[in-house]
Design an enzyme around this catalytic site. Structure first.
Site, mmCIF file in Angstrom:
data_model
loop_
_atom_site.group_PDB
_atom_site.id
_atom_site.type_symbol
_atom_site.label_atom_id
_atom_site.label_comp_id
_atom_site.label_asym_id
_atom_site.label_seq_id
_atom_site.Cartn_x
_atom_site.Cartn_y
_atom_site.Cartn_z
ATOM 1 N N TYR A 255 -4.281 -5.668 -19.925
ATOM 2 C CA TYR A 255 -4.245 -7.143 -19.883
ATOM 3 C C TYR A 255 -4.066 -7.655 -18.454
ATOM 4 O O TYR A 255 -4.744 -7.204 -17.543
ATOM 5 C CB TYR A 255 -3.150 -7.683 -20.815
ATOM 6 C CG TYR A 255 -3.117 -6.972 -22.147
ATOM 7 C CD1 TYR A 255 -4.189 -7.104 -23.032
ATOM 8 C CD2 TYR A 255 -2.072 -6.147 -22.507
ATOM 9 C CE1 TYR A 255 -4.193 -6.436 -24.243
ATOM 10 C CE2 TYR A 255 -2.064 -5.479 -23.723
ATOM 11 C CZ TYR A 255 -3.125 -5.632 -24.580
ATOM 12 O OH TYR A 255 -3.128 -4.978 -25.759
ATOM 13 N N VAL B 288 1.807 -2.285 -28.895
ATOM 14 C CA VAL B 288 3.189 -2.736 -29.035
ATOM 15 C C VAL B 288 4.020 -1.807 -29.928
ATOM 16 O O VAL B 288 5.229 -1.970 -30.031
ATOM 17 C CB VAL B 288 3.290 -4.201 -29.542
ATOM 18 C CG1 VAL B 288 2.765 -5.158 -28.491
ATOM 19 C CG2 VAL B 288 2.547 -4.379 -30.857
#
Ligand code: GLN
Length: 619
Positions: free
Chosen positions: A247, A265
């Site tokens: 990202y 995550v």
């Protein structure tokens, strides 16, 4: 699967050391925006490295299950490219880094296209294409694909799935926005469900390392040999992982670590050193950007300590040419008449034999072309032995064809030896040769063919230089005898003719006859074992007119160790044991002369053979 032991393996020792050291790094916290993920144990920590040769180095919780989360994104994108094609996917999802967080609602203002498939918007759009294509079987297709990537079937963590479905309002809003822009063309809930399920696939750190190694291996799982992705799709996936995989941290990551990577995550992160290895780390505590804290730290250290950055690759130094020599230094096992032998010895540099090795990518091919150009100045015939070429990429095959055509245009004859494992049809077509004249499955026979081509040019004899100088009596074995005795010995010989392929001597038989080739060609073979223990028939020697064979067992009284067959229609003059004994009794002087000639012949063969054998060590 090969696993390492730190007591005897320093690389395993290094992984163990990193695991030990970073265990005390306790920053960050497990994701909690998906309630079920907050239950993860922050002490869980695994490190695995998987190489493209199928070796594993693992430390800590390498086999503990957790959910794959965003690490599924690059792989599902690869699957979408495979199922729907790049053109279709490019219309739905871009390939530009967004510079934003993973859950940013970042769509192109006019087209509604998400920036890339690594952020949630792009991943949901990607999954939607698979879901819409075949709603019934989409999940099975995804799971089958992951099974190939990993080499085992993976399950879905239902609790995590339900937890995210119940709370994933942000992702749901992204899905509906995509529906608004017609990036998703059916009910977005179906696609969102599949997306949440794909994120809930249960993997281990070891699975992730194998997936990373599969990407490092151009889409081939090095542990199972399955090929879930093509090299072209793998290249696209890796490029996106490099530019968008972490990202808005991607720039820093590429600068520091220098590897395509993807985090999730759930606490997993995988990184790829293309062509070399895959790395996976599992540690649930995340930083503010949603990346595993220990994962980032270990990748940083591994990259620095092992020099793994893509931008720090050593210049390829291994040689493409394994060996290169001329026919002056190595001859085929076809015994030549003295004039031919002399021609080959004196002008052997006209035949060049080049053994090529490794993966012939562009860098290797460039080196090969340079080395060939430098060594072929005097050559008329080139034998290119490709037995140790592991792979010839299509792009290189095209360049090789062009290069060999250039050589051919300058009058070089080309033979390709031991190349059946490679696709050389394009090369053959470019050279305009028949398979029989270009390819040869055996190195010794390739060299013989090269000698024949050269001798034909040398002797101006298109028949292959077989017989211009060869005559059983004027040049051969019998010519060594004093003329008075020659007649007396010749009188004891019996002429025997053979059909092509007929056996003359059989291994294991008593050695009761001595043969002198009158015309034709005779080949002696012995049985060896190949690398896998399978029997392998190998040529010992081929004899032509004037040469004698069968003398070793005949003189020593041992059984035949080699078989001999007639290559062509041929004839021999045969001395049988009774006639030999008879001559010994009736004409000791002729016998004396015969034995001297035999000793001389055996000595010559021995001298040539031992010379070649010694020479071979230095080729
Ligand atoms: N399932 C998670 C989500 O969509 C995946 C995010 C991630 O791993 N970065 O929020």
């Amino acid at each position: 699967m090969v696993e390492a032991d730190s007591r005897i393996n320093a690389i395993q020792g290094l992984i163990d050391e990193l695991h030990q050291r970073y265990l005390s790094l306790e920053d960050g916290a497990p994701a909690n925006y998906i309630p079920e993920l907050a239950k993860a144990d922050p002490r869980d920590f695994g490190i695995v490295i998987a190489t493209v040769d199928g070796r594993l180095y693992q430390a800590g919780d390498a086999g503990k299950s957790f959910t794959i989360q965003s690490i599924s994104k690059p792989f599902v994108y690869g699957l979408a490219l495979k199922l729907l094609g790049p053109e279709c996917m490019v219309a739905k999802v871009g390939v530009e880094p967004s510079g934003e967080a993973f859950n940013a609602i970042s769509l192109d203002p006019t087209t509604g296209r998400p920036r890339n498939p690594m952020i949630n918007a792009g991943a949901i759009a990607t999954t939607a294409q698979i879901a819409c294509r075949d709603p019934e079987n989409a999940e099975a297709t995804v799971l089958d694909f992951f099974a190939q990537l990993v080499g085992r079937r993976l399950g879905i963590d239902d609790a995590v799935f339900r937890s995210e479905r119940a709370t994933g309002h942000r992702n749901r809003s992204i899905g509906h926005l995509l529906r608004n822009f017609a990036i998703i063309e059916t009910d977005p809930e179906l696609s969102l469900d599949l997306y949440f399920r794909q994120c809930s696939i249960q993997v281990t750190c070891r699975d992730l390392a194998i997936m990373a190694a599969t990407l490092a291996c151009q889409g081939r799982n090095p542990f199972t040999g399955a090929r879930p992705l093509s090299p072209d799709i793998t290249r696209r996936v890796l490029a996106l992982m490099a530019s968008c995989g972490t990202y808005d941290f991607a720039g820093q990551w590429l600068h520091d670590v220098g590897m395509p990577a993807k985090s999730g995550v759930g606490g997993g992160i995988l990184a790829v050193v293309p062509g070399r290895l895959g790395i996976a780390i599992y540690s649930p505590p995340l930083d503010s950007l949603g990346n595993s804290v220990r994962g980032i730290a270990v990748c940083n250290e591994l990259s620095g300590r092992l020099g793994l950055s893509l931008f720090n690759q050593y210049p390829q130094s291994s040689s493409t040419v394994r060996r290169s020599y001329t026919a002056a230094r190595r001859q085929s096992r076809r015994w030549r008449s003295p004039p031919d032998r002399e021609a080959l010895r004196a002008s052997g540099q006209r035949i060049r034999v080049v053994h090529v090795q490794g993966i012939l990518d562009f860098a290797a091919l460039e080196r090969l072309v340079a080395e060939l150009a430098a060594s072929l100045a005097e050559a008329r015939v080139l034998v290119l032995d490709l037995a140790h070429v592991i792979e010839l990429p299509a792009e290189s095959a095209e360049l090789l064809a062009q290069q060999l055509t250039l050589f051919q245009g300058r009058g070089l004859e080309i033979l390709l030896s031991r190349s059946a494992h490679l696709d050389l049809e394009g090369v053959r077509l470019a050279l305009g040769q028949e398979p029989e004249t270009l390819f040869c499955p055996d190195l010794d026979q390739s060299i013989e063919r090269a000698e024949n081509l050269f001798l034909a040019l040398w002797n101006g004899d298109p028949s292959g230089g077989a017989s211009a100088h060869e005559n059983a009596f004027s040049q051969g074995f019998l010519s060594q005898l004093n003329p008075t005795y020659r007649q007396r010995v010749a009188a004891c010989l019996e002429r025997r003719d053979f059909a092509a392929g007929e056996t003359v001597i059989r291994r294991g038989d008593p050695g009761d006859e001595l043969f002198l080739v009158h015309h034709g060609r005779f080949t002696a073979t012995i049985q060896l074992q190949d690398g896998y223990g399978r029997p392998l028939e190998s040529r010992l020697a081929t004899f032509g007119p004037g040469m004698c064979f069968g003398e070793i067992a005949f003189l020593s009284g041992q059984r035949r160790t080699a078989s001999v067959a007639s290559d062509l229609e041929g004839g021999c003059l045969v001395l049988s044991r009774p006639d030999f004994d008879q001559l010994r009794r009736s004409d000791p002087e002729a016998m004396n002369e015969l034995l001297l000639a035999l000793i001389c012949d055996v000595g010559q063969k021995l001298s040539l053979t031992s010379h070649q054998l010694t020479q071979m060590e230095h080729l």
